[in-house]
Design a protein around this motif. Sequence first.
Motif, PDB file in Angstrom:
ATOM      1  N   PHE A  19       0.704  -0.979   0.038  1.00  0.00           N
ATOM      2  CA  PHE A  19       0.106   0.331   0.057  1.00  0.00           C
ATOM      3  C   PHE A  19       0.850   1.329   0.082  1.00  0.00           C
ATOM      4  CE2 PHE A  19      -2.313   3.712   1.536  1.00  0.00           C
ATOM      5  CZ  PHE A  19      -3.578   3.587   1.634  1.00  0.00           C
ATOM      6  N   TRP A  20       2.313   1.165   0.475  1.00  0.00           N
ATOM      7  CA  TRP A  20       2.587   2.345   0.669  1.00  0.00           C
ATOM      8  C   TRP A  20       4.086   2.857   0.176  1.00  0.00           C
ATOM      9  CZ3 TRP A  20       0.495   5.238   4.233  1.00  0.00           C
ATOM     10  CH2 TRP A  20       0.172   4.910   5.301  1.00  0.00           C
ATOM     11  N   ASN A  21       4.587   1.323  -0.498  1.00  0.00           N
ATOM     12  CA  ASN A  21       5.352   1.078  -1.182  1.00  0.00           C
ATOM     13  C   ASN A  21       5.423   1.586  -2.916  1.00  0.00           C
ATOM     14  OD1 ASN A  21       8.408   1.081   0.064  1.00  0.00           O
ATOM     15  ND2 ASN A  21       6.320   0.146   1.514  1.00  0.00           N
ATOM     16  N   ARG A  22       5.058   3.583  -3.414  1.00  0.00           N
ATOM     17  CA  ARG A  22       3.645   2.446  -4.935  1.00  0.00           C
ATOM     18  C   ARG A  22       5.208   3.482  -5.688  1.00  0.00           C
ATOM     19  NH1 ARG A  22      -1.961   3.203  -4.143  1.00  0.00           N
ATOM     20  NH2 ARG A  22      -2.406   2.426  -2.223  1.00  0.00           N
ATOM     21  N   TYR A  23       6.563   3.224  -5.071  1.00  0.00           N
ATOM     22  CA  TYR A  23       7.427   4.027  -6.361  1.00  0.00           C
ATOM     23  C   TYR A  23       8.056   3.730  -7.179  1.00  0.00           C
ATOM     24  CZ  TYR A  23       9.959   0.691  -4.437  1.00  0.00           C
ATOM     25  OH  TYR A  23      10.862  -0.464  -4.042  1.00  0.00           O
ATOM     26  N   PRO A  24       7.998   4.723  -8.722  1.00  0.00           N
ATOM     27  CA  PRO A  24       8.454   3.965  -9.931  1.00  0.00           C
ATOM     28  C   PRO A  24       9.660   2.375  -9.623  1.00  0.00           C
ATOM     29  CG  PRO A  24       9.178   5.975  -9.820  1.00  0.00           C
ATOM     30  CD  PRO A  24       8.516   5.746  -8.216  1.00  0.00           C
ATOM     31  N   GLY A  25       8.834   1.537 -10.032  1.00  0.00           N
ATOM     32  CA  GLY A  25      10.230  -0.110 -10.122  1.00  0.00           C
ATOM     33  C   GLY A  25       9.792  -0.493  -8.816  1.00  0.00           C
ATOM     34  N   ALA A  26       8.881  -0.546  -7.852  1.00  0.00           N
ATOM     35  CA  ALA A  26       8.622  -1.621  -6.657  1.00  0.00           C
ATOM     36  C   ALA A  26       7.644  -2.944  -7.330  1.00  0.00           C
ATOM     37  CB  ALA A  26       7.377  -0.532  -6.045  1.00  0.00           C
ATOM     38  N   ARG A  27       8.483  -3.910  -6.429  1.00  0.00           N
ATOM     39  CA  ARG A  27       9.025  -5.292  -7.042  1.00  0.00           C
ATOM     40  C   ARG A  27       8.756  -6.137  -5.549  1.00  0.00           C
ATOM     41  NH1 ARG A  27       8.057  -6.816 -11.480  1.00  0.00           N
ATOM     42  NH2 ARG A  27       8.323  -4.515 -13.140  1.00  0.00           N
ATOM     43  N   CYS A  28       8.363  -7.248  -6.123  1.00  0.00           N
ATOM     44  CA  CYS A  28       9.296  -8.939  -5.013  1.00  0.00           C
ATOM     45  C   CYS A  28      10.280  -9.000  -5.684  1.00  0.00           C
ATOM     46  CB  CYS A  28       8.228  -9.193  -4.775  1.00  0.00           C
ATOM     47  SG  CYS A  28       7.634  -9.836  -6.188  1.00  0.00           S
ATOM     48  N   ASP A  29      11.356  -9.314  -4.238  1.00  0.00           N
ATOM     49  CA  ASP A  29      12.377  -9.820  -4.656  1.00  0.00           C
ATOM     50  C   ASP A  29      12.617 -11.123  -4.435  1.00  0.00           C
ATOM     51  OD1 ASP A  29      12.814  -9.428  -2.471  1.00  0.00           O
ATOM     52  OD2 ASP A  29      14.101  -7.981  -1.877  1.00  0.00           O
ATOM     53  N   VAL A  30      11.670 -11.824  -4.118  1.00  0.00           N
ATOM     54  CA  VAL A  30      10.796 -13.393  -3.956  1.00  0.00           C
ATOM     55  C   VAL A  30       9.864 -13.467  -5.242  1.00  0.00           C
ATOM     56  CG1 VAL A  30       9.935 -15.683  -2.812  1.00  0.00           C
ATOM     57  CG2 VAL A  30      11.653 -13.081  -1.520  1.00  0.00           C
ATOM     58  N   GLU A  31      10.686 -14.611  -5.993  1.00  0.00           N
ATOM     59  CA  GLU A  31       9.560 -14.841  -6.960  1.00  0.00           C
ATOM     60  C   GLU A  31       8.441 -14.968  -6.740  1.00  0.00           C
ATOM     61  OE1 GLU A  31      10.564 -17.582  -9.702  1.00  0.00           O
ATOM     62  OE2 GLU A  31      12.347 -17.361  -9.571  1.00  0.00           O
ATOM     63  N   SER A  32       7.001 -14.419  -7.183  1.00  0.00           N
ATOM     64  CA  SER A  32       6.023 -14.356  -6.738  1.00  0.00           C
ATOM     65  C   SER A  32       5.609 -15.485  -6.414  1.00  0.00           C
ATOM     66  CB  SER A  32       4.569 -13.736  -8.080  1.00  0.00           C
ATOM     67  OG  SER A  32       5.178 -12.077  -8.353  1.00  0.00           O
ATOM     68  N   MET A  33       5.269 -16.560  -7.470  1.00  0.00           N
ATOM     69  CA  MET A  33       5.016 -17.768  -7.002  1.00  0.00           C
ATOM     70  C   MET A  33       5.478 -18.306  -6.035  1.00  0.00           C
ATOM     71  SD  MET A  33       3.654 -18.490  -9.777  1.00  0.00           S
ATOM     72  CE  MET A  33       2.717 -20.000  -9.439  1.00  0.00           C
ATOM     73  N   GLU A  78       0.459  -5.326  -8.373  1.00  0.00           N
ATOM     74  CA  GLU A  78      -0.296  -6.937  -9.122  1.00  0.00           C
ATOM     75  C   GLU A  78      -0.296  -7.028  -7.477  1.00  0.00           C
ATOM     76  OE1 GLU A  78       1.608  -8.881 -11.568  1.00  0.00           O
ATOM     77  OE2 GLU A  78       0.159  -9.891 -12.114  1.00  0.00           O
ATOM     78  N   ILE A  79       0.601  -6.519  -6.150  1.00  0.00           N
ATOM     79  CA  ILE A  79       0.755  -7.042  -5.793  1.00  0.00           C
ATOM     80  C   ILE A  79      -0.415  -6.744  -4.191  1.00  0.00           C
ATOM     81  CG2 ILE A  79       2.078  -8.007  -3.371  1.00  0.00           C
ATOM     82  CD1 ILE A  79       4.948  -7.591  -5.816  1.00  0.00           C
ATOM     83  N   LEU A  80      -0.617  -5.279  -5.030  1.00  0.00           N
ATOM     84  CA  LEU A  80      -1.059  -4.696  -3.231  1.00  0.00           C
ATOM     85  C   LEU A  80      -3.039  -5.197  -3.781  1.00  0.00           C
ATOM     86  CD1 LEU A  80      -2.443  -3.008  -1.660  1.00  0.00           C
ATOM     87  CD2 LEU A  80      -2.178  -0.531  -3.352  1.00  0.00           C
ATOM     88  N   GLN A  81      -3.008  -5.567  -5.656  1.00  0.00           N
ATOM     89  CA  GLN A  81      -4.415  -6.182  -6.301  1.00  0.00           C
ATOM     90  C   GLN A  81      -4.506  -7.356  -5.716  1.00  0.00           C
ATOM     91  OE1 GLN A  81      -3.581  -6.420 -10.542  1.00  0.00           O
ATOM     92  NE2 GLN A  81      -5.978  -7.225 -10.674  1.00  0.00           N
ATOM     93  N   TYR A  82      -3.861  -8.206  -5.417  1.00  0.00           N
ATOM     94  CA  TYR A  82      -3.931  -9.614  -4.758  1.00  0.00           C
ATOM     95  C   TYR A  82      -3.919  -9.140  -2.930  1.00  0.00           C
ATOM     96  CZ  TYR A  82      -1.296 -13.631  -2.852  1.00  0.00           C
ATOM     97  OH  TYR A  82      -1.429 -15.356  -2.263  1.00  0.00           O
ATOM     98  N   ALA A  83      -3.602  -8.390  -2.592  1.00  0.00           N
ATOM     99  CA  ALA A  83      -3.386  -8.339  -1.219  1.00  0.00           C
ATOM    100  C   ALA A  83      -5.620  -7.799  -1.365  1.00  0.00           C
ATOM    101  CB  ALA A  83      -2.889  -7.654  -0.217  1.00  0.00           C
TER     102      ALA A  83
END
Length: 545
Positions: free
Chosen positions: A48-62, A87-92
């Motif tokens: 929710f908070w970390n919406r900066y450009p390029g923000a993504r997870c570093d552990v694979e989504s699967m 997309e992760i926020l959408q998942y939450a």
Amino acid sequence: MAETTPRQLDVLIVGAGFAGLYLLHRMRAVGLSAHVYEGASGVGGTWFWNRYPGARCDVESMQYSFGWDEDLQQGWKWSERFAGQAEILQYANHIADRYDLRRGITFNTRIAAADFNEATGSWTARTEQGEAIAARYVVMATGCLSTARIPDFPGLKDFKGRTFHTGWWPHEPIDFTGRRVAVVGTGSSAIQSIPVIAEQAAHLTVFQRTPNFSIPTRNGPMDDEYEHWWKDGYAQKRVDARRTRTGILNRQSPQKAMETAPEERLDVYETRWKSGGTSFMGSFADLITSQEANDSAADFVRAKIRQVVNDPKVAELLCPTNHPIGTKRICVDSHYFETYNRPNVTLVDVKNAPITHLTETGLAWGDGAFAEFDDIVFATGFDAMTGTLTRVDIKGRGGETLKDKWEGGPQTYLGLMTAGFPNLFMITGPGSPSVLSNMIVSIEQHVDWITDCLVAMKSRGMATIETTPDAEAAWVAHGNVVAHKTLYPQANSWYMGANIPGKPRVFMPYIGGVDVYRDKCDEVAAQGYEGFRISQPAKVAQAAE
Ligand SMILES: Cc1cc2nc3c(=O)[nH]c(=O)nc-3n(C[C@H](O)[C@H](O)[C@H](O)COP(=O)(O)OP(=O)(O)OC[C@H]3O[C@@H](n4cnc5c(N)ncnc54)[C@H](O)[C@@H]3O)c2cc1C
């Protein structure tokens, strides 16, 4: 402010990130009354908070996704190998809707204080607006990286341009087109955002104090075959991931680097580098315990940086030399080092010439250097692990505050509880594998353990549970012993509290491994909650007399 009648809950949950959401779901399933208070206007916490450009997870989504509902994990489709923030926020949000969780959450409401009442063996919490909430148990699902921090630069308030922190990014799109932008910091959030901001900005200046190791993600659209491989026997793969040191199935090699012939060793690094992501650290078994092994991996990455970056001076500045690889959270990137070959990007080394102050128009550093900016992006990290907990005025037995108790560093038993604060649990607290792991795996394990514990308490008619000071002291000592068998304490990292002036230098997460840690927690529960003191309601009343 007028007192309102306290709400009476079994469990007050603070925070609606992945931890708070899953815990609310579990509490409902076992018939305990629970409610979540969340400072944000929506669910998702970090995402929710970390919406900066390029923000993504570093552990694979699967793997960076919940594994407790087969229908959920089979039905959800990730569009990329490493999903982006949106997309992760959408998942939450999907989790909140699918399990009807929103009606159990009060948004825009921060918990400011919580007092333990020794007579009743329960807590009274208070929101920032003054509402009182009575609860037998409080669970701090407040996150390890949820208190963003900007260093106290002189003149910060004078700057007339736009300022941002990556961890409090605005909800509306931010356009950097044609602007002179500064990014302060080169940790994980900076490494993710710099390549994206550089594509828009007229000019980007990066202020670097400490260079970091980063491995290319090789991110791309989710490969159908790969997704099918994961989903075929997904449940078993999740079990296998829980049996690893990090909670990530990453083909950890059992082989030792220095027992491998030099050419073969380079081949292994090259293969991992090409496949991308944090699994690079799984190349050999001894990378975090043997300096020599670690040097071989660090040399490999430094050679890659020198290959990628055209200007040799810039390349040298970008090569980390002051910490072993992996002893700060290893970063992963999409074209980070390549970005320094762009004509509109400048790297400024502020290690030896620190930022001195801000003015109305820009930033000054070193001995009189100055540049004007339209925007300054602070990628300066968080008061990690303890900051969010100690900001709440939590008072345990005898009115002792958590902040005072942890003045010399956090003390917990298993990262779940701290002595003198009965019925107060933490999720992924200091003393648990937490930020060293796939945090969703660690969150699930804590939520399940706490749920089982509360069910056992209820069925045995017990009122309070608290860790004994002895168990806590032994766990803290064990955590230190294990940490000092590795190279981790060598780094001035946020794991050590080193990014916050005055914060005690203590290695905060438990490095013994997700697998070992899970076994220990299970064993403690099986032994009737060994190391914890459990009291009946009558005893609570007597103790208070
Ligand atoms: C940019 C970034 C990328 C990350 N990528 C990964 C990754 O790839 N893999 C990984 O394993 N981990 C990653 N993490 C770590 C991440 O924090 C966890 O994976 C996970 O999202 C934590 O969930 P949580 O529910 O425990 O905490 P959070 O998501 O931090 O949620 C805590 C919530 O509590 C709320 N809160 C805090 N204090 C209060 C209060 N006093 N009153 C009310 N509400 C309060 C906050 O507003 C927040 O919404 C990343 C972290 C960041 C910052």
